[in-house]
Design a protein around this motif. Sequence first.
Motif, PDB file in Angstrom:
ATOM      1  N   VAL A 102     -41.861 -25.255 -48.318  1.00  0.00           N
ATOM      2  CA  VAL A 102     -41.864 -23.833 -47.943  1.00  0.00           C
ATOM      3  C   VAL A 102     -43.063 -23.134 -48.585  1.00  0.00           C
TER       4      VAL A 102
ATOM      5  N   TRP B 173     -39.068 -14.619 -57.826  1.00  0.00           N
ATOM      6  CA  TRP B 173     -39.668 -15.704 -58.628  1.00  0.00           C
ATOM      7  C   TRP B 173     -38.636 -16.824 -58.812  1.00  0.00           C
ATOM      8  N   GLY B 174     -38.295 -17.470 -57.686  1.00  0.00           N
ATOM      9  CA  GLY B 174     -37.394 -18.611 -57.745  1.00  0.00           C
ATOM     10  C   GLY B 174     -38.175 -19.883 -57.493  1.00  0.00           C
ATOM     11  N   ALA B 175     -37.503 -20.892 -56.937  1.00  0.00           N
ATOM     12  CA  ALA B 175     -38.144 -22.198 -56.762  1.00  0.00           C
ATOM     13  C   ALA B 175     -39.409 -22.088 -55.903  1.00  0.00           C
ATOM     14  N   ILE B 176     -39.322 -21.351 -54.800  1.00  0.00           N
ATOM     15  CA  ILE B 176     -40.466 -21.278 -53.875  1.00  0.00           C
ATOM     16  C   ILE B 176     -41.536 -20.329 -54.416  1.00  0.00           C
TER      17      ILE B 176
ATOM     18  N   HIS C 112     -39.981 -14.050 -51.186  1.00  0.00           N
ATOM     19  CA  HIS C 112     -39.200 -15.255 -51.520  1.00  0.00           C
ATOM     20  C   HIS C 112     -37.858 -14.916 -52.142  1.00  0.00           C
TER      21      HIS C 112
ATOM     22  N   PRO D 289     -33.621 -14.030 -51.741  1.00  0.00           N
ATOM     23  CA  PRO D 289     -32.518 -14.288 -50.809  1.00  0.00           C
ATOM     24  C   PRO D 289     -32.247 -13.051 -49.956  1.00  0.00           C
TER      25      PRO D 289
ATOM     26  N   GLU E  14     -28.914  -5.791 -50.861  1.00  0.00           N
ATOM     27  CA  GLU E  14     -29.940  -5.084 -51.635  1.00  0.00           C
ATOM     28  C   GLU E  14     -31.366  -5.429 -51.199  1.00  0.00           C
ATOM     29  N   THR E  15     -31.532  -6.539 -50.488  1.00  0.00           N
ATOM     30  CA  THR E  15     -32.894  -6.899 -50.070  1.00  0.00           C
ATOM     31  C   THR E  15     -33.161  -6.604 -48.596  1.00  0.00           C
TER      32      THR E  15
ATOM     33  N   VAL F 287     -41.665 -15.975 -45.519  1.00  0.00           N
ATOM     34  CA  VAL F 287     -41.055 -17.281 -45.206  1.00  0.00           C
ATOM     35  C   VAL F 287     -39.632 -17.305 -45.756  1.00  0.00           C
TER      36      VAL F 287
ATOM     37  N   ARG G 271     -36.409 -14.527 -45.212  1.00  0.00           N
ATOM     38  CA  ARG G 271     -35.439 -14.198 -44.171  1.00  0.00           C
ATOM     39  C   ARG G 271     -35.929 -12.984 -43.401  1.00  0.00           C
TER      40      ARG G 271
ATOM     41  N   ASP H 203     -42.615 -16.669 -40.800  1.00  0.00           N
ATOM     42  CA  ASP H 203     -41.853 -17.870 -40.432  1.00  0.00           C
ATOM     43  C   ASP H 203     -40.451 -17.491 -39.999  1.00  0.00           C
TER      44      ASP H 203
ATOM     45  N   HIS I 143     -39.424 -20.743 -37.998  1.00  0.00           N
ATOM     46  CA  HIS I 143     -38.588 -21.191 -39.132  1.00  0.00           C
ATOM     47  C   HIS I 143     -38.908 -22.647 -39.490  1.00  0.00           C
TER      48      HIS I 143
HETATM   49  N1  LIG Z   1     -38.393 -20.533 -44.164  1.00  0.00           N
HETATM   50  C1  LIG Z   1     -37.612 -21.487 -44.597  1.00  0.00           C
HETATM   51  O1  LIG Z   1     -37.488 -22.534 -43.974  1.00  0.00           O
HETATM   52  C2  LIG Z   1     -36.887 -21.328 -45.897  1.00  0.00           C
HETATM   53  C3  LIG Z   1     -36.495 -20.092 -46.357  1.00  0.00           C
HETATM   54  N2  LIG Z   1     -35.857 -19.984 -47.561  1.00  0.00           N
HETATM   55  C4  LIG Z   1     -35.476 -18.646 -48.029  1.00  0.00           C
HETATM   56  O2  LIG Z   1     -36.178 -18.395 -49.233  1.00  0.00           O
HETATM   57  C5  LIG Z   1     -35.286 -17.841 -50.187  1.00  0.00           C
HETATM   58  C6  LIG Z   1     -35.753 -18.201 -51.583  1.00  0.00           C
HETATM   59  O3  LIG Z   1     -35.626 -19.598 -51.778  1.00  0.00           O
HETATM   60  P1  LIG Z   1     -35.735 -20.240 -53.248  1.00  0.00           P
HETATM   61  O4  LIG Z   1     -36.991 -19.805 -53.893  1.00  0.00           O
HETATM   62  O5  LIG Z   1     -35.486 -21.691 -53.119  1.00  0.00           O
HETATM   63  O6  LIG Z   1     -34.479 -19.533 -53.927  1.00  0.00           O
HETATM   64  P2  LIG Z   1     -34.225 -19.206 -55.470  1.00  0.00           P
HETATM   65  O7  LIG Z   1     -32.788 -18.838 -55.561  1.00  0.00           O
HETATM   66  O8  LIG Z   1     -34.747 -20.305 -56.318  1.00  0.00           O
HETATM   67  O9  LIG Z   1     -35.118 -17.911 -55.751  1.00  0.00           O
HETATM   68  C7  LIG Z   1     -34.796 -16.616 -55.318  1.00  0.00           C
HETATM   69  C8  LIG Z   1     -35.375 -15.635 -56.328  1.00  0.00           C
HETATM   70  O10 LIG Z   1     -35.267 -14.315 -55.813  1.00  0.00           O
HETATM   71  C9  LIG Z   1     -34.913 -13.457 -56.901  1.00  0.00           C
HETATM   72  N3  LIG Z   1     -34.316 -12.222 -56.394  1.00  0.00           N
HETATM   73  C10 LIG Z   1     -33.032 -11.975 -56.061  1.00  0.00           C
HETATM   74  N4  LIG Z   1     -32.890 -10.690 -55.670  1.00  0.00           N
HETATM   75  C11 LIG Z   1     -34.118 -10.119 -55.735  1.00  0.00           C
HETATM   76  C12 LIG Z   1     -34.627  -8.815 -55.452  1.00  0.00           C
HETATM   77  N5  LIG Z   1     -33.816  -7.852 -55.014  1.00  0.00           N
HETATM   78  N6  LIG Z   1     -35.945  -8.582 -55.643  1.00  0.00           N
HETATM   79  C13 LIG Z   1     -36.760  -9.548 -56.080  1.00  0.00           C
HETATM   80  N7  LIG Z   1     -36.331 -10.800 -56.387  1.00  0.00           N
HETATM   81  C14 LIG Z   1     -35.031 -11.084 -56.200  1.00  0.00           C
HETATM   82  C15 LIG Z   1     -33.947 -14.310 -57.715  1.00  0.00           C
HETATM   83  O11 LIG Z   1     -33.804 -13.808 -59.034  1.00  0.00           O
HETATM   84  C16 LIG Z   1     -34.660 -15.655 -57.680  1.00  0.00           C
HETATM   85  O12 LIG Z   1     -35.611 -15.740 -58.720  1.00  0.00           O
HETATM   86  C17 LIG Z   1     -33.910 -18.414 -49.812  1.00  0.00           C
HETATM   87  O13 LIG Z   1     -32.854 -17.565 -50.211  1.00  0.00           O
HETATM   88  C18 LIG Z   1     -33.988 -18.538 -48.314  1.00  0.00           C
HETATM   89  O14 LIG Z   1     -33.473 -17.388 -47.699  1.00  0.00           O
HETATM   90  C19 LIG Z   1     -35.604 -21.062 -48.355  1.00  0.00           C
HETATM   91  C20 LIG Z   1     -35.978 -22.311 -47.939  1.00  0.00           C
HETATM   92  C21 LIG Z   1     -36.577 -22.557 -46.642  1.00  0.00           C
END
Ligand SMILES: NC(=O)C1=CN([C@@H]2O[C@H](COP(=O)(O)OP(=O)(O)OC[C@H]3O[C@@H](n4cnc5c(N)ncnc54)[C@H](O)[C@@H]3O)[C@@H](O)[C@H]2O)C=CC1
Length: 313
Positions: free
Chosen positions: A100, A148-151, A198, A200, A204-205, A226, A228, A252, A274
């Motif tokens: 991603v 600031w999560g995995a992606i 990046h 969820p 709130e988002t 990329v 939602r 995306d 996507h």
């Molecule tokens: N386009 C695609 O194919 C894909 C899309 N995704 C989307 O990307 C999102 C993120 O994925 P990951 O990084 O793996 O998830 P993750 O859970 O590792 O990271 C999400 C980050 O967002 C932060 N966060 C939560 N609420 C927030 C806010 N209001 N403002 C700012 N930051 C906030 C969290 O603290 C966390 O650090 C997923 O929830 C999913 O919706 C994920 C994988 C593939």
Amino acid sequence: MKTCLIVQPIHSAGLDLLRRNGIEPRLAPTPDMATVAALLPGCDAVITRDAGLKAEAFAAADRLQIVVIHGTGHDSVDKAAAAAKRVLVANTPGVNARSVAELALGLALAVARGIPAADRSTRAGAPGFRESARFTELSGKTALIVGWGAIGRDLGRMLDQAFGMRILVHSPRAPETGGYARVSLAEGLAEADLISLHTPMRDETRNLIGAEALAQVKPGAILVNVARAGLVDEAALDRALAEGRLAGAGLDVYSEAAPQGPLVRHANVIFTPHLGATTEDALRRVAEAAAGHVITALAGGMPETALNPEVRP
Ligand SMILES: NC(=O)C1=CN([C@@H]2O[C@H](COP(=O)(O)OP(=O)(O)OC[C@H]3O[C@@H](n4cnc5c(N)ncnc54)[C@H](O)[C@@H]3O)[C@@H](O)[C@H]2O)C=CC1
Ligand SMILES: O=C(O)C(=O)COP(=O)(O)O
């Protein structure tokens, strides 16, 4: 024989893993919830992708123990319906992050250099594209990572290490930012040349990037989403693009209506359907991780990534 309903196609490595563990995958011909509900009776597990699993499908479940989301975002599964039926829900967080982050980088470069428009112009034999092109480098510029999560972390490090970009992080609850500056959304929007989303999808988002946020962006910034569709107010994005406030956007994820709506008239908007996690590498890893959670749960164990472990005291 246990059965796992596969709502949308997954990599064969996951199907093979299920079969080797005595679980028969049952493939839904289409992911619409009426079809899924008709197939659910008799199934012990479900693996689903962005189609999720909705209340009407849960209503048809008679022996369902676990729903595994193939991926990270779990906004598509009705958690209340799962809790009411005492069904575990698990996802596969982080497993697809690298793919991603690479797509986000690709979209940023594609917008920064107008690559799709250049390709279309070349194929059409249209003269003058090169002469009129005014594009920018990423190197040395500022990127705002929202979430600031995995992606987000993966992308931030790539932009820093490969392009020397200054990284700003807006992620209120993230425990660390890898030494990068933590900013409010408004501060980040005002300074960033690249804004990449990046977080969820939550209440709130929703519309995090709406008219107010877009009024704060630095003129000429690039937006990449990329994460939602619901994070971006598409009508506000259309207006910002029409007014020339952004250099462009790489999306995306977008609403179902977007490909027939006003955003397509902007040559500097790039759509991918996507595809963030759609690489051979990520698809294989995620399918195996999802199958692993099904195997664990049907053997009476608790998948590490269960989102509602309390349903099984
Ligand atoms: N386009 C695609 O194919 C894909 C899309 N995704 C989307 O990307 C999102 C993120 O994925 P990951 O990084 O793996 O998830 P993750 O859970 O590792 O990271 C999400 C980050 O967002 C932060 N966060 C939560 N609420 C927030 C806010 N209001 N403002 C700012 N930051 C906030 C969290 O603290 C966390 O650090 C997923 O929830 C999913 O919706 C994920 C994988 C593939
Ligand atoms: O992991 C996510 O949240 C995604 O959006 C990717 O989903 P997918 O594995 O491509 O069905």
